[in-house]
Design a protein around this motif. Sequence first.
Motif, PDB file in Angstrom:
ATOM      1  N   TYR A   1     -22.485  34.127  13.476  1.00 38.17           N
ATOM      2  CA  TYR A   1     -21.260  33.293  12.206  1.00 38.17           C
ATOM      3  C   TYR A   1     -21.539  32.719  10.829  1.00 38.17           C
ATOM      4  N   PHE A   2     -21.144  32.384  10.061  1.00 38.35           N
ATOM      5  CA  PHE A   2     -21.674  31.183   8.928  1.00 38.35           C
ATOM      6  C   PHE A   2     -20.970  31.105   7.849  1.00 38.35           C
ATOM      7  N   VAL A   3     -20.719  29.601   7.351  1.00 34.30           N
ATOM      8  CA  VAL A   3     -19.416  29.336   7.126  1.00 34.30           C
ATOM      9  C   VAL A   3     -19.096  29.296   6.181  1.00 34.30           C
ATOM     10  N   SER A   4     -18.451  30.919   5.534  1.00 33.35           N
ATOM     11  CA  SER A   4     -17.962  30.649   4.341  1.00 33.35           C
ATOM     12  C   SER A   4     -17.375  30.022   3.488  1.00 33.35           C
ATOM     13  N   MET A   5     -16.557  29.217   4.092  1.00 28.98           N
ATOM     14  CA  MET A   5     -15.627  27.916   3.605  1.00 28.98           C
ATOM     15  C   MET A   5     -15.387  27.236   4.350  1.00 28.98           C
ATOM     16  N   MET A   6     -15.353  25.921   3.918  1.00 29.55           N
ATOM     17  CA  MET A   6     -14.850  24.145   4.470  1.00 29.55           C
ATOM     18  C   MET A   6     -13.078  24.197   3.714  1.00 29.55           C
ATOM     19  N   GLY A   7     -12.353  23.707   5.062  1.00 34.17           N
ATOM     20  CA  GLY A   7     -11.304  23.521   3.967  1.00 34.17           C
ATOM     21  C   GLY A   7     -10.393  23.040   4.384  1.00 34.17           C
ATOM     22  N   TYR A   8      -8.394  23.426   4.311  1.00 31.20           N
ATOM     23  CA  TYR A   8      -7.390  22.786   5.422  1.00 31.20           C
ATOM     24  C   TYR A   8      -7.252  21.529   6.150  1.00 31.20           C
ATOM     25  N   ALA A   9      -8.328  21.380   6.639  1.00 31.75           N
ATOM     26  CA  ALA A   9      -8.649  20.037   6.994  1.00 31.75           C
ATOM     27  C   ALA A   9      -9.688  18.983   7.233  1.00 31.75           C
ATOM     28  N   PRO A  10      -9.907  17.933   6.501  1.00 32.06           N
ATOM     29  CA  PRO A  10     -12.106  17.386   6.850  1.00 32.06           C
ATOM     30  C   PRO A  10     -12.648  18.005   7.633  1.00 32.06           C
ATOM     31  N   GLY A  11     -13.395  18.526   7.207  1.00 29.84           N
ATOM     32  CA  GLY A  11     -14.817  18.967   7.798  1.00 29.84           C
ATOM     33  C   GLY A  11     -14.063  20.043   8.551  1.00 29.84           C
ATOM     34  N   PHE A  12     -13.351  21.553   8.312  1.00 31.40           N
ATOM     35  CA  PHE A  12     -12.792  22.330   8.946  1.00 31.40           C
ATOM     36  C   PHE A  12     -13.667  23.281   8.906  1.00 31.40           C
ATOM     37  N   PRO A  13     -14.525  24.355   9.595  1.00 28.49           N
ATOM     38  CA  PRO A  13     -15.344  25.347   9.243  1.00 28.49           C
ATOM     39  C   PRO A  13     -14.620  26.652   9.148  1.00 28.49           C
ATOM     40  N   TYR A  14     -14.626  27.552   7.794  1.00 25.90           N
ATOM     41  CA  TYR A  14     -14.494  28.926   8.217  1.00 25.90           C
ATOM     42  C   TYR A  14     -15.205  29.893   8.568  1.00 25.90           C
ATOM     43  N   LEU A  15     -15.683  30.767  10.225  1.00 25.80           N
ATOM     44  CA  LEU A  15     -16.220  31.111  10.076  1.00 25.80           C
ATOM     45  C   LEU A  15     -17.020  32.786  10.136  1.00 25.80           C
ATOM     46  N   THR A  16     -17.091  33.791   8.912  1.00 33.25           N
ATOM     47  CA  THR A  16     -17.431  34.750   9.191  1.00 33.25           C
ATOM     48  C   THR A  16     -18.497  35.512   9.527  1.00 33.25           C
ATOM     49  N   GLY A  17     -18.100  36.160  10.203  1.00 32.39           N
ATOM     50  CA  GLY A  17     -18.782  37.449  11.523  1.00 32.39           C
ATOM     51  C   GLY A  17     -18.238  37.634  12.402  1.00 32.39           C
ATOM     52  N   MET A  18     -17.644  37.083  12.622  1.00 28.42           N
ATOM     53  CA  MET A  18     -16.787  38.210  13.914  1.00 28.42           C
ATOM     54  C   MET A  18     -16.598  39.141  14.247  1.00 28.42           C
TER      55      MET A  18
END
Length: 226
Positions: free
Chosen positions: A131-148
Motif C-alpha cells: 500500500y502507499f499513502v495517497s492522501m492524508m486527512g479526515y482525522a489527524p495523521g489518518f492515512p488513505y491507503l491505495t493498493g488493496m
Amino acid sequence: MKVYSQGDQAIVVSKKEPVTPESVHQLIALRQYLLKQNYPYIIEIIPTETDMLISYDARMMMKYFDIASPYLYFKDMIEHIHLDDVQVEAHKVVDVPVYYDEQHGPHLPMLLKELNLDLDTFVQLHTQSDYFVSMMGYAPGFPYLTGMDTRLVVNHTAPEKRNIPAGSIIIENNKCGITTTDLYEDWLVIGYTPLKLFNPNQKDFALIGLGDSVRFYPIEEGSTTV
C-alpha cells in the motif's frame, strides 16, 4: 499537470492520470519545492490524491510583482518547474501488525460471507498488497491507503454507524485506512493494530506520512510484537 483557477485567491494543480505512487510523489515534489522557496504570498498548500490547492495573497502578489493576474503568474511559474530535479524527502516503509478476528474486526464475518472467502484467504489477500499513502486527512495523521487487492473491494459501507476506536483497520470501496482517533462512522472494520500512529505531544505527530508505504502483517491475540 493541469493548472486552473479556484476563485480569486487560489489555484489547483491537477494530475490527469490515475492515482499511482509516481503521480502522488510528483505532487509531493511540487509541494516541497514551493515550501522550500518560502514565498511570503503563499498562504496554504493542501494536497489530495490527484490535486493540490494553493491559496495565495493576491493583493500582495499584484503589488510586489506589479502584475494584473496572480493566477497567470502562478500558472506560468508552476509549468516551468522541473520536478525531476527536485530533491524530495525519503519516504518510509511502515510495517503494521494487525489482529484479524471478529473481536477486533466486527465486520469480518459479513465480508467473508459476501466475498466468499475464508479468514485465512482474506488475511493473505489483505497482507500481500503493498500500500502507499495517497492522501492524508479526515482525522489527524489518518492515512488513505491505495493498493488493496481488487478481490477485497466492496461498494458499500456498514449497515449502521458505530464507535470505531483508534487503531482500527477499515476499508471503504477500494481504499484501506487506519483510524488514528476514536470515531463514530459507518466504515467497515476488519482488524485492529496496537501500533500508535498519532501522538499530539510529539513534533512529528504522525507515524505515517503522505507518500509512505505500508505493509500489514497478522498477529495473534496476546502478541507483544509491534
